[in-house]
Write an enzyme that holds these catalytic residues in place. Structure first.
Site, short mmCIF file in Angstrom:
data_model
loop_
_atom_site.label_atom_id
_atom_site.label_comp_id
_atom_site.label_asym_id
_atom_site.label_seq_id
_atom_site.Cartn_x
_atom_site.Cartn_y
_atom_site.Cartn_z
CE LYS A 1 91.82 79.75 19.13
NZ LYS A 1 91.21 80.94 18.87
CG ASP B 1 93.66 81.87 17.03
OD1 ASP B 1 93.78 81.05 16.56
OD2 ASP B 1 93.07 82.31 18.00
CD GLU C 1 92.95 77.70 13.18
OE1 GLU C 1 92.08 77.04 13.77
OE2 GLU C 1 93.82 78.34 13.96
NE ARG D 1 92.01 82.82 7.88
CZ ARG D 1 91.32 83.86 8.50
NH1 ARG D 1 92.14 84.79 7.58
NH2 ARG D 1 90.75 84.02 9.66
#
Length: 468
Positions: A246, A316, A318, A320
């Site tokens: 990010k 990103d 992650e 789920r």
């Protein structure tokens, strides 16, 4: 955090408390008629017209505080927590809601929640300034113990989210959950290390690059034969985005990425305090999505606990992944109701903003009930669909499923569909994509962490599974 009981007094204190009268422009004139001339003159001199969320303090003949007049908002958009803003506006002392309040229970809850301050890192003097100075007598016909339990649970959730990741990693989240387990005499098990890698490979994979080891927290409480209610909360204590890193702006609030875990811990606290007739289970995959030489990579493929192979389209996405393993474990018990909560997608915020979390379920009756309870408890949520045609967005040529949907559309819906792949046996399943944060302070909701939807779900569960 100041304990709710330090703010909400018992009814026995009512005699010495200053009365607060809620008025509207239509009821003001009749109320003022009975007042002494000097108080009438003071009202006129101050131009008090009972405008929404305004107030005026009236003195008695000795110069003390006689009463408070409060302008009650009556429009359909009125926030029932709004009278609680008086907790930060009135002089130090004890107060009682005397007349005119249409929903005194919500006003009292708003009063307590508006008084919340996150004081962990403040000096002693600043902490002393932060609350407990303006107290409220519990209104008549309001269950004080129930109100305090709800308020304390919300403030616990806020504290968990507000605490920086340095002091709220997987191990500290475990300690916090153990504290709740001890408080209510629940049992708790923790899976980590080699056992986690073997049994919950996706949870292990997401958290393996962090110094603070990933783990699955598992709390149980209640009579074994009671209806099974299982809560699953995303406990990503900090999310760098992994190797799909990010930007700095995207990481600024990532201490709140364990907001789903905070929300289910908050909800569990309410359930256990109220002794609802449920067999409660709380599952929290607690990880930190970090960057290191052993971080999982885009293109990696791992077989989940369920047996589905997952291609990593984006590190990103992650949340789920860790939820997938936890949901499969929860589903295996065939719970009557399975609820998962997660700060899962920015797409949910784009669709509905920060105040209104979407929820997903195929149970239409449950959806209607949750919508009703969310509005009644002033904890709003909004239903979005499991739109199954979007399942193709997760297709993979080399695995059963890809964790990142293609096309850039319907991000919250596609994330919900991903999770749904791991739930087959539960009687009812609800997924909530919460924000877990209040960007700008509002009545009863100081800026910062917020366990959204916990109170709404508690209201629903209280109706379905009342204390035996």
């Amino acid at each position: 955090m100041i304990a709710a009981k330090a703010i909400l007094l018992t009814q026995s204190k009512a005699g010495s408390a200053t009365p607060v009268h809620a008025l509207t422009p239509d009821t003001l004139a009749a109320f003022v008629k009975s007042l002494p001339a000097i108080q009438k003159a003071w009202i006129e001199a101050n131009g008090f017209e009972a405008a929404p969320n305004s107030h005026l303090c009236l003195a008695d003949s000795d110069g003390g505080l006689a009463m408070v007049l409060y302008g009650l908002r009556t429009s359909e958009s009125a926030d029932p927590f709004e009278p609680g803003t008086l907790s930060s506006a009135l002089p130090r002392g004890d107060y009682a809601l005397a007349s005119g309040f249409s929903n005194p229970e919500m006003a009292a809850l708003g009063w307590i929640l508006h008084s919340y301050r996150f004081t962990r890192y403040l000096g002693a003097k600043e902490t002393a300034k932060s609350g407990g100075r303006v107290r409220l007598v519990c209104p008549d016909n309001v269950d004080r113990s129930n109100l305090l339990a709800r308020a304390d649970a919300v403030m616990l959730g806020r504290d968990l989210i507000n605490t920086p990741a340095e002091d709220m990693g997987p191990s500290q989240l475990e300690a916090a959950m153990r504290g709740v387990a001890r408080q209510f005499k629940a049992t708790m098990a923790v899976t980590k290390g080699a056992a986690l890698e073997k049994k919950f490979p996706l949870i292990h994979m997401v958290g393996r690059a962090a110094d603070d080891a990933p783990r699955l927290l598992d709390l149980r409480w209640g009579a074994p034969r009671a209806p099974k209610v299982t809560l699953v909360g995303k406990g990503v204590c900090f999310d760098t985005g992994g190797l799909d890193l990010k930007p700095a702006s995207g990481m600024a609030l990532m201490k709140k990425d364990m907001g789903g875990a905070a929300a289910v811990i908050s909800l569990a606290s309410m359930i256990m305090a109220a002794q609802l007739n449920v067999r409660l289970r709380v599952l929290v995959p607690a990880v930190e999505n970090s960057v290191a030489g052993n971080a999982f990579r885009p293109g990696d493929i791992l077989t989940s606990r369920k047996g589905l192979s997952v291609e990593i389209g984006n590190t990103d996405a992650e949340g789920r992944l860790v939820l997938a393993d936890a949901l499969d474990l929860a589903d295996a018990e065939r719970p009557d109701m399975l609820i998962d909560m997660a700060t899962l997608t920015g797409a949910a915020r784009v669709a509905l903003g920060p105040d209104l979390p979407p929820f997903y379920t195929d149970d239409d009756d449950l959806a209607a009930q949750l919508a009703h309870h969310s509005m009644a408890s002033n904890d709003p949520v909004w239903r979005l669909p499991f739109w199954h045609r979007y399942n193709d967005m997760f297709s993979s040529k080399i695995a059963d499923i890809n964790n990142a949907g293609t096309g850039g559309f319907a991000g919250s819906i596609t994330a919900a569909l991903f999770l749904k792949r791991f739930v087959e046996k539960a009687g009812s399943h609800v997924h909530l994509d919460i924000y877990g944060w209040v960007p700008a302070a509002r009545a009863g909701r100081p800026a910062g962490g917020e366990p959204q939807a916990a109170r709404a779900l508690f209201s629903l569960l209280s109706e379905r599974y009342p204390k035996a």
